[in-house]
Design an enzyme around this catalytic site. Sequence first.
Site, short mmCIF file in Angstrom:
data_model
loop_
_atom_site.label_atom_id
_atom_site.label_comp_id
_atom_site.label_asym_id
_atom_site.label_seq_id
_atom_site.Cartn_x
_atom_site.Cartn_y
_atom_site.Cartn_z
N GLN A 1 0.85 -1.20 0.00
CA GLN A 1 0.00 0.00 0.00
C GLN A 1 0.88 1.24 0.00
OE1 GLN A 1 -3.55 0.61 2.82
NE2 GLN A 1 -1.93 1.68 3.91
N SER B 1 1.38 6.52 2.91
CA SER B 1 2.11 7.50 3.71
C SER B 1 3.35 8.02 2.98
CB SER B 1 2.56 6.86 5.02
OG SER B 1 1.46 6.49 5.80
N GLU C 1 -8.78 -1.38 6.85
CA GLU C 1 -7.55 -1.52 7.64
C GLU C 1 -7.84 -1.29 9.12
OE1 GLU C 1 -2.98 0.08 8.00
OE2 GLU C 1 -4.30 1.04 6.55
#
Lengths: 362, 396
Positions: free
Chosen positions: B124, B127, B242
Amino acid sequence: MDFSLSEEQHMLQESISRLLTTECPLNDIRELVDSGGDCLTEVQQKIAESGVAGILIPENLGGVGLTLLDAALIAESLGGAVAPVPFIASSVMAPVALLEAGSDEQKEKWLPQIASGAAIFGTGVTEQIGNREDRGITASADGLNGTAMFVLDGMSADMLIIADDSGCMHLVDSQASGLSRQKLKTIDRTRTVAEVILDGVTSEPLPGSHSNREPLLKTIDAGRLMLAADTLGAAQYMLEKSIAYAKERKQFNRVIGSFQAVKHMCSEMVAELEPCRSLIWYAAYAGTSIPAEARMMACHAKAHLSEVGQFVARTATEIHGGMGVTDLLGLHYWFKRIGFNRQLLGAPELVREEAARAQGWV
Amino acid sequence: MDLNYSLEHESFRNEVRAFLAANGDKAPTGTIFRKQTKEDLGWQKLLIEHGYAARTIPKEYGGYGAETDILKSYIIADEFARQGVRPGHSGDFRLVPTLLELGTEEQKQQYIAPTVSGEMTWCQGYSEPGAGSDLASLSTKAVVDGDDFVINGQKIWTSGAHYADMIFCLVRTEPDAPKHQGISYLLFPMSTPGIEIRPLVNMTGDATFSEVFFTDVRVPTSQIVGARGEGWFVANATLKHERGGLGDPNQAEERFHSILEMMKQEKIDGVRLIDQPVYRDRLLKLQARILSMKFNGMRILSSSIKGDDPGLAAWIVKLQGCELNHQMAAMAIDILGEIGILYDDSPHLRDAGFWQYSYMLDLGLIIGGGTAQIQKNMIGERALGLPKEPKPQEVE
């Protein structure tokens, strides 16, 4: 598998909460305790009329025959309203004691009176949990002798259930000759506890508790569960007041709830308190339906709600700033109710140790 | 409240038990978060065939295709955990639900089946060094050039980047739009030229996440999920998944039982720790918290089955669950005294060094997926309705 309250349980709790909101406002509570009173009699009568006094008493004995979970929901509502009415001793502990250990005759005589509100019961079991001040009750040929401390609802009670030093429980008329009682002033003026002195008082033992501590222990389990539920209600009230205050009170041109310091205090209270609701539900359900876990869960509920209740009580008070500690605001009634519940029938360390025993760790 | 199971669910539980008794020994050991081995793939295939993995994912996309029955899914998870057998997966738990909800038919056909089987693994790319708690301020940019996006920028905390085949990645495609409306959600192979991966060693000594650098990475414009500028909303679907995934009460209960067993074994001066009141009291305090969260989880489960909003019970799970795991590790270390500081492959080590490892890793989990402080903001603002912090320019 359904871990939730039924429609009927929601309705039961809502109707009691509604009744308390209208019939038991803080002003009435203040007037009562300032005048030295023990019980809002009218509220107690109305609650009895609604069936709450006989919540655990079977229908054929005049009650409504519900479960410990239903009783816990009532206790939660009473805690939320800091209601000065007898419930835990009279409508939960005494019926449990009578149902577990009473003779048919005793049950038939007393349970219908409890259910109708005609008789109020107090319970004195403290010395069987942890003896202080060298008190306690002995049973002998001339009757009961000794002192029972912290007899819950003891001042307004017509009848008492007192445990002797063997764990046998006795029915005692509060007007019996040789019995004297004095009110013990506590922080929580919405509850009464009495010191009951017995000098050769005639009593009627509950036969099932003779040489068998189990009925006494079940009575204590039920009492602990109710104190925990009462704290849940009181803490929930303090939390809701804090959130409302944080949305309304302004400082530095902002409502204080927009400051993360205050917001996080609110979130932490929620994070601690919300899982307690599930713990109470489970512990109460276990009390009726999972005997193997009942004692351990009642102890955990009592001890954990004491800890979380204490955290919420102080945090909620802090959120209200200086007003939080004033008599004017009155939040201290809930603070003190939570403090009372924490100590009665065993403070957290003692009760946790019993949870260890119930699991065979000790 | 009725904690008994229906006959249908009781018999389903028996089926799962029978399956585990017959096949449990075929389960691979070790983490599921790795490039899938032959054993991993074989186990996953067996589980899908029996409906114990990818249970509700449609058959055409490689799943078992069962009707949603939340309680059956719970029974599967519960029985696998009780028997200590590694469960299967439903592909990537963040990506697959997102594609099922928002992907094009072509994307579903291409990606879901190999992801569900375990042949295709994902990381993923959310960030960034400058976009952590404030994720929507991310600045990795993608500029259209012909039929491609050209991506430049950097991601961080990318779990599994060093073995993943593919990445689902948030990039800024509309630099002039407000920050939440300028983001797009792209899918591309980690083998695309211009991607550099630098593993970040965390305090445990392992590298489970990496920094990922993009230099002129070309990705066809067809690799977008949702429309340009809608990536934030596409991603929120996955963030929801998540947050649901962290802080598992069953796992907490298992850990608790390990600590209890350890306290029955370990001795100080010949006295078992369980026989020492101070340690015992601390264990009991933890137990009450663990039970509360377990029952809170059962309450959420029942709400989900009925389609009710679980409300506050669900909002607090990440915050409390991660904290509780960390507290358990802390307690396990403390009861071990000096033994508790042993690490790696030291002699006298207990539980293969799990507790120190967990104490450090769990602190990362308290921070990851929305820090504890962000969780408290969310509870306060979204669940309790407290006002947001004013923007700096609004403060006098």
